[in-house]
Motif scaffolding. Structure first.
Motif, PDB file in Angstrom:
ATOM      1  N   ALA A 147       2.025   4.214 -10.806  1.00 48.69           N
ATOM      2  CA  ALA A 147       1.686   2.783 -10.785  1.00 48.69           C
ATOM      3  C   ALA A 147       1.332   2.326  -9.370  1.00 48.69           C
ATOM      4  CB  ALA A 147       2.848   1.962 -11.324  1.00 48.69           C
ATOM      5  N   ALA A 148       1.963   2.930  -8.358  1.00 48.10           N
ATOM      6  CA  ALA A 148       1.679   2.550  -6.969  1.00 48.10           C
ATOM      7  C   ALA A 148       0.227   2.798  -6.606  1.00 48.10           C
ATOM      8  CB  ALA A 148       2.599   3.313  -6.027  1.00 48.10           C
ATOM      9  N   GLU A 149      -0.374   3.819  -7.239  1.00 47.31           N
ATOM     10  CA  GLU A 149      -1.771   4.140  -6.942  1.00 47.31           C
ATOM     11  C   GLU A 149      -2.724   3.053  -7.428  1.00 47.31           C
ATOM     12  OE1 GLU A 149      -2.602   6.709  -5.093  1.00 47.31           O
ATOM     13  OE2 GLU A 149      -0.483   7.278  -4.951  1.00 47.31           O
ATOM     14  N   GLU A 150      -2.260   2.229  -8.353  1.00 50.14           N
ATOM     15  CA  GLU A 150      -3.125   1.192  -8.936  1.00 50.14           C
ATOM     16  C   GLU A 150      -3.000  -0.156  -8.226  1.00 50.14           C
ATOM     17  OE1 GLU A 150      -5.243   2.079 -11.294  1.00 50.14           O
ATOM     18  OE2 GLU A 150      -4.395   4.109 -11.167  1.00 50.14           O
ATOM     19  N   LEU A 151      -2.092  -0.259  -7.271  1.00 52.94           N
ATOM     20  CA  LEU A 151      -1.902  -1.544  -6.595  1.00 52.94           C
ATOM     21  C   LEU A 151      -3.064  -1.841  -5.647  1.00 52.94           C
ATOM     22  CD1 LEU A 151       1.912  -1.434  -5.693  1.00 52.94           C
ATOM     23  CD2 LEU A 151       0.803  -2.652  -7.574  1.00 52.94           C
ATOM     24  N   PRO A 152      -3.373  -3.119  -5.469  1.00 59.86           N
ATOM     25  CA  PRO A 152      -4.474  -3.480  -4.559  1.00 59.86           C
ATOM     26  C   PRO A 152      -4.069  -3.301  -3.101  1.00 59.86           C
ATOM     27  CG  PRO A 152      -3.354  -5.452  -5.316  1.00 59.86           C
ATOM     28  CD  PRO A 152      -2.741  -4.305  -6.082  1.00 59.86           C
ATOM     29  N   ALA A 153      -5.059  -3.234  -2.261  1.00 59.22           N
ATOM     30  CA  ALA A 153      -4.796  -3.201  -0.823  1.00 59.22           C
ATOM     31  C   ALA A 153      -4.642  -4.631  -0.323  1.00 59.22           C
ATOM     32  CB  ALA A 153      -5.945  -2.506  -0.106  1.00 59.22           C
ATOM     33  N   GLY A 154      -4.225  -4.782   0.923  1.00 64.86           N
ATOM     34  CA  GLY A 154      -4.107  -6.111   1.510  1.00 64.86           C
ATOM     35  C   GLY A 154      -2.765  -6.765   1.265  1.00 64.86           C
ATOM     36  N   LEU A 206      12.971   5.790  -1.172  1.00 62.88           N
ATOM     37  CA  LEU A 206      12.345   5.827   0.138  1.00 62.88           C
ATOM     38  C   LEU A 206      10.928   6.395   0.056  1.00 62.88           C
ATOM     39  CD1 LEU A 206      12.719   5.155   3.075  1.00 62.88           C
ATOM     40  CD2 LEU A 206      13.729   7.414   3.427  1.00 62.88           C
ATOM     41  N   GLU A 207      10.756   7.433  -0.751  1.00 64.43           N
ATOM     42  CA  GLU A 207       9.418   8.000  -0.934  1.00 64.43           C
ATOM     43  C   GLU A 207       8.486   6.980  -1.560  1.00 64.43           C
ATOM     44  OE1 GLU A 207       7.102  11.556  -3.407  1.00 64.43           O
ATOM     45  OE2 GLU A 207       9.275  11.323  -3.582  1.00 64.43           O
ATOM     46  N   LEU A 208       8.983   6.276  -2.583  1.00 63.46           N
ATOM     47  CA  LEU A 208       8.177   5.253  -3.237  1.00 63.46           C
ATOM     48  C   LEU A 208       7.811   4.148  -2.259  1.00 63.46           C
ATOM     49  CD1 LEU A 208       6.976   3.896  -5.777  1.00 63.46           C
ATOM     50  CD2 LEU A 208       9.228   2.847  -6.135  1.00 63.46           C
ATOM     51  N   ALA A 209       8.767   3.682  -1.465  1.00 60.63           N
ATOM     52  CA  ALA A 209       8.504   2.598  -0.519  1.00 60.63           C
ATOM     53  C   ALA A 209       7.423   2.987   0.476  1.00 60.63           C
ATOM     54  CB  ALA A 209       9.786   2.221   0.205  1.00 60.63           C
ATOM     55  N   PRO A 239       2.315   1.841   2.966  1.00 60.38           N
ATOM     56  CA  PRO A 239       2.034   2.802   4.046  1.00 60.38           C
ATOM     57  C   PRO A 239       1.794   2.144   5.397  1.00 60.38           C
ATOM     58  CG  PRO A 239       0.154   2.583   2.557  1.00 60.38           C
ATOM     59  CD  PRO A 239       1.296   1.874   1.909  1.00 60.38           C
ATOM     60  N   ASP A 240       1.238   0.931   5.402  1.00 60.79           N
ATOM     61  CA  ASP A 240       0.975   0.247   6.674  1.00 60.79           C
ATOM     62  C   ASP A 240       2.251  -0.245   7.337  1.00 60.79           C
ATOM     63  OD1 ASP A 240      -1.703   0.687   6.239  1.00 60.79           O
ATOM     64  OD2 ASP A 240      -2.067  -1.302   5.383  1.00 60.79           O
ATOM     65  N   LEU A 241       3.299  -0.461   6.530  1.00 61.16           N
ATOM     66  CA  LEU A 241       4.561  -0.974   7.061  1.00 61.16           C
ATOM     67  C   LEU A 241       5.559   0.134   7.381  1.00 61.16           C
ATOM     68  CD1 LEU A 241       5.041  -3.964   4.584  1.00 61.16           C
ATOM     69  CD2 LEU A 241       4.346  -4.110   6.972  1.00 61.16           C
ATOM     70  N   PRO A 270       5.687   2.650   9.366  1.00 61.04           N
ATOM     71  CA  PRO A 270       6.018   2.996  10.756  1.00 61.04           C
ATOM     72  C   PRO A 270       6.963   2.010  11.446  1.00 61.04           C
ATOM     73  CG  PRO A 270       3.645   3.199  10.357  1.00 61.04           C
ATOM     74  CD  PRO A 270       4.237   2.461   9.191  1.00 61.04           C
ATOM     75  N   ARG A 271       7.227   0.866  10.836  1.00 61.42           N
ATOM     76  CA  ARG A 271       8.116  -0.105  11.472  1.00 61.42           C
ATOM     77  C   ARG A 271       9.474   0.520  11.772  1.00 61.42           C
ATOM     78  NH1 ARG A 271       7.614  -6.080   9.701  1.00 61.42           N
ATOM     79  NH2 ARG A 271       9.789  -6.014  10.375  1.00 61.42           N
ATOM     80  N   PRO A 272      10.076   0.220  12.919  1.00 61.75           N
ATOM     81  CA  PRO A 272      11.394   0.795  13.223  1.00 61.75           C
ATOM     82  C   PRO A 272      12.492   0.317  12.276  1.00 61.75           C
ATOM     83  CG  PRO A 272      10.788  -0.857  14.853  1.00 61.75           C
ATOM     84  CD  PRO A 272       9.564  -0.609  14.036  1.00 61.75           C
ATOM     85  N   ASP A 273      12.280  -0.858  11.665  1.00 65.07           N
ATOM     86  CA  ASP A 273      13.310  -1.388  10.754  1.00 65.07           C
ATOM     87  C   ASP A 273      12.898  -1.253   9.289  1.00 65.07           C
ATOM     88  OD1 ASP A 273      11.242  -3.185  10.813  1.00 65.07           O
ATOM     89  OD2 ASP A 273      12.507  -4.975  10.996  1.00 65.07           O
ATOM     90  N   PHE A 274      11.912  -0.403   9.011  1.00 66.28           N
ATOM     91  CA  PHE A 274      11.399  -0.275   7.651  1.00 66.28           C
ATOM     92  C   PHE A 274      12.491   0.155   6.670  1.00 66.28           C
ATOM     93  CE2 PHE A 274       9.340   2.239   4.251  1.00 66.28           C
ATOM     94  CZ  PHE A 274       8.520   1.263   3.712  1.00 66.28           C
TER      95      PHE A 274
END
Length: 215
Positions: A84-91, A143-146, A151-153, A155-159
């Motif tokens: 389902a994650a593959e179907e989510l929009p970007a942005g 964690l893998e799902l998140a 993916p853009d978030l 790298p955050r140190p508090d992700f």
């Protein structure tokens, strides 16, 4: 051309896998409808249309059976959510919709069935030992799902801390279904909680981020 006897006949491994899956699916259905206390191996076998011997061949105890069923559910949940994650929009819309996706995996009767097992494990050491590994599996999957959802978030140190807090919030709201089945009350609160979680993910990273402890 007619199929040969060899092509029609399943292998022993295929028959064994089918029997095991039937037992696990029947166990989940019993847990949802009847709760842990009434989910006996006899009821599970009757629901699966199998003999008690089939159960004993795969799972020696009821605790082993129900723990395996929750592990089976976790694997299925992971596959479905990753697809389902593959179907989510970007942005920007992806963040809220991704959180909704995780929410949907908890706000359902299957989570209530799992919760029944966790409650029972509080005073059942054998069941608790079996479920600890299932919980670790769920944490790894989360964690893998998140990371796939955001993916853009990632790298955050508090992700990891934000993911942990999001799951704690979702689980806490899902508990409302225990006494208020139907989800109307927790869905109403989820809308506000989701908006606050989105704001936290979009804010500047907080110092002191850490990884989830999934050892």
């Amino acid at each position: 051309m007619a199929a040969t006897p060899t092509s029609r006949r399943r292998t022993q491994a295929q028959r064994s896998a089918a029997t095991r899956e039937a037992l696990l699916d029947a166990t989940l259905a019993c847990l949802v409808e009847d709760g842990f206390s009434r989910t006996t191996t006899t009821r599970v076998c009757e629901r699966a249309g199998l003999s008690r011997g089939a159960h004993l061949h795969h799972f020696r105890t009821r605790n082993a059976l129900v723990a395996a069923a929750i592990g089976h559910l976790a694997e299925r949940r992971s596959e479905e959510l990753l697809a389902a994650a593959e179907e989510l929009p970007a942005g920007r819309e992806r963040l809220a919709q991704g959180l909704d996706l995780v929410w949907s995996s908890y706000a359902n009767p299957l989570f209530q069935a799992a919760l029944d097992l966790w409650t029972q494990a509080r005073t059942d050491a054998d069941l608790r030992e079996l479920l600890v590994e299932v919980e670790r599996q769920l944490d790894r999957q989360t964690l893998e799902l998140a990371r796939r959802l955001f993916p853009d978030l990632a790298p955050r140190p508090d992700f990891d801390r934000l993911v942990e807090m999001s799951i704690a919030t979702i689980r806490g709201l899902a508990l409302l279904d225990t006494l208020h089945p139907g989800g109307a009350r927790n869905r109403k609160q989820w809308t506000d909680c989701r908006a606050r979680l989105v704001a936290l993910f979009e804010a500047e990273p907080a110092p002191g981020g850490r990884e989830l402890d999934i050892r």
